[in-house]
Design a protein around this motif. Structure first.
Motif, short mmCIF file in Angstrom:
data_model
loop_
_atom_site.label_atom_id
_atom_site.label_comp_id
_atom_site.label_asym_id
_atom_site.label_seq_id
_atom_site.Cartn_x
_atom_site.Cartn_y
_atom_site.Cartn_z
N GLU A 1 6.18 37.06 88.38
CA GLU A 1 5.52 36.13 89.02
C GLU A 1 6.16 35.85 89.73
OE1 GLU A 1 2.09 35.64 89.87
OE2 GLU A 1 2.30 36.93 88.81
N GLU A 2 6.86 34.73 89.80
CA GLU A 2 8.51 34.85 91.01
C GLU A 2 9.23 34.91 90.97
OE1 GLU A 2 7.48 30.45 90.38
OE2 GLU A 2 4.94 30.60 89.97
N PHE A 3 10.01 34.79 91.83
CA PHE A 3 11.22 35.49 92.60
C PHE A 3 11.63 33.76 93.06
CE2 PHE A 3 14.81 38.74 92.38
CZ PHE A 3 16.06 38.20 93.31
N GLY A 4 12.44 32.78 93.20
CA GLY A 4 12.54 32.13 93.87
C GLY A 4 12.18 31.44 94.61
N ALA A 5 11.50 31.46 96.02
CA ALA A 5 10.41 30.62 96.70
C ALA A 5 9.18 31.83 97.22
CB ALA A 5 11.37 30.33 98.14
N TYR A 6 9.39 32.88 96.30
CA TYR A 6 8.30 34.14 96.37
C TYR A 6 7.05 34.22 95.49
CZ TYR A 6 11.74 35.29 100.35
OH TYR A 6 12.80 34.76 101.46
N CYS A 7 5.89 34.25 95.83
CA CYS A 7 5.47 34.21 94.14
C CYS A 7 4.54 35.42 95.29
CB CYS A 7 4.59 32.76 94.22
SG CYS A 7 2.89 32.69 93.04
N LEU A 8 4.15 36.13 93.96
CA LEU A 8 3.53 37.38 93.36
C LEU A 8 2.08 37.07 94.51
CD1 LEU A 8 4.04 40.50 93.28
CD2 LEU A 8 2.91 40.25 91.47
N GLY A 9 1.11 36.32 93.89
CA GLY A 9 0.24 35.74 94.06
C GLY A 9 -1.40 37.07 93.49
#
Length: 228
Positions: free
Chosen positions: A208-216
């Motif tokens: 669902e998330e990678f570092g500061a990036y979120c799938l949303g």
């Protein structure tokens, strides 16, 4: 002041054609620079002023996209491995230079957030173990989760024959058979192996998330440009 680039090299690096083939693009009047048709492959141009077939150049400043990877797709360029994440992206990107790659990998049965870029520095930044970039996974397993798994993950799970220990990870039980797992390592099939070491089989695994990036709300199989 924009960096000027030789036209044939620019078209080649962005995957439109080889440098040799660029002359045919120009001969067929497919390229305009600052609104004017040009036939000079060696012309130094600002990429922002170039149109191919009436359209602006495709991501001339580089690629960084977030893809919601479906199950059954591999993070490989090899066509022999089956359906690839690159089949979900514009085909021209595979001919670009620098090469477009995924940031880390998700295995074939894992779904969710995968970053794709041609920025080698960013790949190193996000995947280097010393940077401790967190990744959040949603996991479902084959039987009810017991509370002691929280401590097992927190102290670092021993994998396989006990010779390889994971760094401490956080697990939050969110349902009888479901949990959120946050870790910042990238060992081979790590999440599945961690659960297996604790006596569970992973049914589904979704990042669902990678570092500061979120799938949303990004739909499965779709991608979103992350460069403004």
């Amino acid at each position: 002041m924009p960096t000027l680039k030789r036209l044939d090299q620019l078209l080649s690096n962005l995957g439109y054609c080889s440098r040799k083939e660029a002359r045919y693009f120009l001969k067929d009047k497919r390229v305009r620079v600052a609104g004017e048709i040009t036939k000079s492959a060696s012309l130094k141009v600002d990429p922002a002023n170039v149109l191919v077939d009436g359209a602006p150049l495709d991501m001339p400043d580089g690629i960084l996209v977030m893809l919601n990877k479906p199950e059954g797709y591999v993070c490989s360029h090899d066509n022999n491995e089956g359906s690839r994440i690159y089949d979900l992206l514009p085909s021209r990107w595979e001919a670009r230079n620098p090469k477009v790659v995924s940031v880390g990998r998700l295995d074939k049965d894992t779904t969710g957030l995968i970053l794709v870029t041609d920025d080698t520095k960013l790949v190193h930044q996000l995947t280097s173990p010393k940077n401790h970039v967190d990744k959040l996974y949603v996991v479902s397993v084959d039987r009810p989760l017991e509370e002691n798994i929280v401590n097992e993950f927190a102290k670092g799970v021993m994998l396989g024959d006990g010779e390889e220990q994971c760094l401490p990870a956080k697990i939050e039980i969110i349902g009888e058979n479901m949990a959120n797992v946050t870790l910042n390592e990238g060992k081979y099939h790590q999440v599945r192996r961690m659960f297996a070491a604790c006596g569970y089989y992973v049914d589904t695994l979704h990042r669902e998330e990678f570092g500061a990036y979120c799938l949303g709300d990004l739909a499965e199989g779709e991608w979103r440009n992350l460069i403004p």
